[in-house]
Design a protein around this motif. Structure first.
Motif, PDB file in Angstrom:
ATOM      1  N   THR A 295       6.377  19.185  -2.864  1.00 24.16           N
ATOM      2  CA  THR A 295       6.955  17.936  -3.358  1.00 24.16           C
ATOM      3  C   THR A 295       8.387  18.139  -3.836  1.00 24.16           C
ATOM      4  O   THR A 295       9.290  17.373  -3.489  1.00 24.16           O
ATOM      5  CB  THR A 295       6.099  17.377  -4.508  1.00 24.16           C
ATOM      6  N   THR A 322      13.507   2.330   0.575  1.00 18.17           N
ATOM      7  CA  THR A 322      12.775   3.267   1.427  1.00 18.17           C
ATOM      8  C   THR A 322      12.116   4.358   0.598  1.00 18.17           C
ATOM      9  O   THR A 322      10.937   4.709   0.808  1.00 18.17           O
ATOM     10  CB  THR A 322      13.727   3.902   2.457  1.00 18.17           C
ATOM     11  N   LEU A 323      12.857   4.913  -0.370  1.00 14.03           N
ATOM     12  CA  LEU A 323      12.301   5.959  -1.228  1.00 14.03           C
ATOM     13  C   LEU A 323      11.132   5.424  -2.048  1.00 14.03           C
ATOM     14  O   LEU A 323      10.103   6.096  -2.206  1.00 14.03           O
ATOM     15  CB  LEU A 323      13.385   6.513  -2.152  1.00 14.03           C
ATOM     16  N   CYS A 326       7.892   5.094  -0.054  1.00 17.35           N
ATOM     17  CA  CYS A 326       7.217   6.386   0.094  1.00 17.35           C
ATOM     18  C   CYS A 326       6.432   6.731  -1.171  1.00 17.35           C
ATOM     19  O   CYS A 326       5.309   7.263  -1.097  1.00 17.35           O
ATOM     20  CB  CYS A 326       8.242   7.482   0.384  1.00 17.35           C
ATOM     21  N   GLY A 327       6.994   6.419  -2.338  1.00 15.20           N
ATOM     22  CA  GLY A 327       6.287   6.683  -3.581  1.00 15.20           C
ATOM     23  C   GLY A 327       5.011   5.872  -3.697  1.00 15.20           C
ATOM     24  O   GLY A 327       3.957   6.402  -4.083  1.00 15.20           O
ATOM     25  N   SER A 329       3.195   4.733  -1.279  1.00 15.52           N
ATOM     26  CA  SER A 329       2.233   5.283  -0.323  1.00 15.52           C
ATOM     27  C   SER A 329       1.587   6.561  -0.867  1.00 15.52           C
ATOM     28  O   SER A 329       0.381   6.782  -0.714  1.00 15.52           O
ATOM     29  CB  SER A 329       2.918   5.569   1.012  1.00 15.52           C
ATOM     30  N   GLY A 330       2.400   7.407  -1.502  1.00 14.07           N
ATOM     31  CA  GLY A 330       1.857   8.630  -2.076  1.00 14.07           C
ATOM     32  C   GLY A 330       0.869   8.360  -3.196  1.00 14.07           C
ATOM     33  O   GLY A 330      -0.183   9.020  -3.283  1.00 14.07           O
ATOM     34  N   TRP A 345       0.331  13.436   0.716  1.00 15.13           N
ATOM     35  CA  TRP A 345       0.770  12.789  -0.533  1.00 15.13           C
ATOM     36  C   TRP A 345       1.899  13.587  -1.180  1.00 15.13           C
ATOM     37  O   TRP A 345       2.826  13.008  -1.750  1.00 15.13           O
ATOM     38  CB  TRP A 345      -0.394  12.634  -1.501  1.00 15.13           C
ATOM     39  N   LEU A 348       5.097  12.672   0.725  1.00 13.47           N
ATOM     40  CA  LEU A 348       5.582  11.327   0.417  1.00 13.47           C
ATOM     41  C   LEU A 348       6.210  11.273  -0.977  1.00 13.47           C
ATOM     42  O   LEU A 348       7.262  10.645  -1.177  1.00 13.47           O
ATOM     43  CB  LEU A 348       4.436  10.322   0.526  1.00 13.47           C
ATOM     44  N   VAL A 351       9.680  12.818  -0.933  1.00 12.26           N
ATOM     45  CA  VAL A 351      10.719  11.898  -0.473  1.00 12.26           C
ATOM     46  C   VAL A 351      11.081  10.920  -1.578  1.00 12.26           C
ATOM     47  O   VAL A 351      12.259  10.644  -1.841  1.00 12.26           O
ATOM     48  CB  VAL A 351      10.253  11.149   0.796  1.00 12.26           C
ATOM     49  N   SER A 352      10.074  10.388  -2.249  1.00  9.59           N
ATOM     50  CA  SER A 352      10.324   9.416  -3.321  1.00  9.59           C
ATOM     51  C   SER A 352      11.159  10.005  -4.444  1.00  9.59           C
ATOM     52  O   SER A 352      12.016   9.328  -5.031  1.00  9.59           O
ATOM     53  CB  SER A 352       8.985   8.917  -3.872  1.00  9.59           C
TER      54      SER A 352
END
Length: 440
Positions: A295, A322-323, A326-327, A329-330, A345, A348, A351-352
């Protein structure tokens, strides 16, 4: 971005010929002599040393936190901490960053940014070395606060150091030190557990060993600290004086501060609790540490690339959206299948977490003057970290009293929604001086 950066300096060497042509002949000669003298006064080795110092300092801005997160279960057992007290422990970093970060601009004006960062690295080294060997939770918190105070002032001054030493390379240098921050975080998360086992299994040794990295970071800042040209708001080759900026009257500054606070909340919950979430789902401790390293480590390449992309577009809001997606989704993955999709996870959320280098880049872009960047950085980071204090503590309380991770993860996902909106607002192409924020 080039236009923004060209406006950040009140006076700098290499002033464009078009500007000099509007000066009287005598003034042009004086300006040329001053610029030449300034350029000659700054040896190339000092600039290269500033790059090394910037990277080493950035490497030390996070290991104190994820190293503790990786060994939190052992620390709790060793010190007799409850879940609520452990939640308080994970809230100490943003509290210290908010409280001590406020002092950074004044300390910088008095002693120079190089001296303050040097002292900050020394404080990190002392705090990390002492805290594992003190007795009791209160003393552990106090020595943690010493290290975090050093991190706090250095946090605030990193954008200032970049703006002062590298005014024409704000994007790349912000990417470089953001990448170093991510690398230090990932290393601490990945190697703390196996290193602790290799050193005999003592969590105290596993935490204390990170003091060595901070000692190494002190060395390049010793000659930089002796350079006093950064005192009173000036740095080699760049004057950063300008009209006083009333930051609190700027909607953009508030959007940045709240965006910073919410991304910091997510980051410190992740660093403090993500290994425990995986361990409670049946993931081995060593694997949980590696997942946290994934992560954090994903931020290494992304932190270098993202500021460059952000500096080239007029509106950074879509990047923030976008960031944030991703958060969300995680968090959904952690809620429904924490062990089965653990690697996805972790990616994702990695990225967040890159909202951090994004907001650092925005700090450098949302003011025309160096003086504005100093004040904006102090305000955004101090207010932002204070905003982030309740999050990790509340997660610990919910975890203890609910007996599971469903409510804490729901809280994390809920906080991501205002972060999305504020990131979009902070990404608009505006500067604080245009928002009724400049004092006459």
């Amino acid at each position: 971005m080039a236009d923004d950066e060209s406006q950040t300096m009140t006076a700098a060497p290499g002033r464009p010929a078009a500007d000099r042509s509007r000066m009287p002949e005598k003034s042009r000669a004086t300006a040329a002599q001053a610029g030449t003298a300034t350029e000659q006064a700054v040896p190339g080795w000092l600039t290269r040393l500033a790059v090394v110092g910037l990277v080493l300092a950035a490497l030390n801005l996070r290991p104190a936190i994820p190293s503790l997160g990786a060994l939190l279960q052992e620390v709790r057992a060793g010190l007799g901490m409850s879940g609520s007290v452990a939640g308080l422990l994970t809230s100490v970093p943003p509290l210290c960053f908010g409280v001590f970060g406020i002092a950074a601009p004044r300390l910088s004006r008095r002693w120079g940014p190089g001296a303050v960062v040097c002292a900050g690295m020394a404080a990190i080294a002392a705090g990390l070395l002492i805290r594992p060997f003190v007795g009791g939770t209160a003393a552990f918190l106090a020595t943690s606060a010493l290290a975090l105070a050093g991190i706090a002032v250095s946090n605030v001054l990193m954008p200032v150091i970049v703006k002062r030493w590298f005014p024409d390379r704000v994007g790349p240098m912000t990417g470089l030190y953001s990448m170093a921050v991510a690398l230090g975080t990932a290393l601490a998360a990945a190697v703390t557990v196996p290193m602790t086992e290799a050193l005999g299994g003592s969590w105290r040794i596993g935490l204390a060993v990170w003091a060595l990295l901070a000692v190494l970071a002190v060395l390049p800042w010793l000659p930089l600290a002796r350079d006093r040209s950064g005192t009173a708001g000036e740095a080699p080759g760049v004057r950063l004086d300008g009209p006083a900026v009333r930051i609190t009257r700027s909607p953009t500054a508030w959007a940045l501060a709240c965006f910073f606070g919410l991304q910091a909340t997510a980051a410190y919950i992740t660093m403090g609790w993500l290994p425990q979430i995986f361990r409670d789902a049946g993931v081995p401790a060593s694997t949980a540490g590696v997942l946290l390293a994934v992560t954090m480590g994903l931020g290494v390449p992304l932190s270098f690339v993202l500021p460059r992309i952000a500096a080239r577009v007029r509106h950074q809001g879509p990047i923030a959206l976008t960031l944030g997606a991703c958060g969300l989704s995680g968090y959904a993955g952690l809620y429904f299948a924490p062990a089965a999709g653990a690697w996805a996870w972790a990616l994702l959320l990695g990225v967040s977490n890159c909202a951090f280098p994004l907001v650092l880049t925005l700090i450098g872009m949302r003011s025309r003057t160096g003086a504005g960047v100093v004040r904006l950085s102090a305000f955004v980071q101090s207010a932002g970290y204070l905003i982030s204090i309740p999050g990790p503590l509340l997660v610990g309380v919910l975890y203890q009293h609910s007996g599971g991770w469903e409510l804490p993860i729901a809280l994390m996902a809920g906080l991501m929604l205002p972060q999305l909106a504020l990131g979009f607002l902070a990404g608009r192409n505006r500067v604080v001086e245009d928002e009724h924020g400049v004092l006459a």
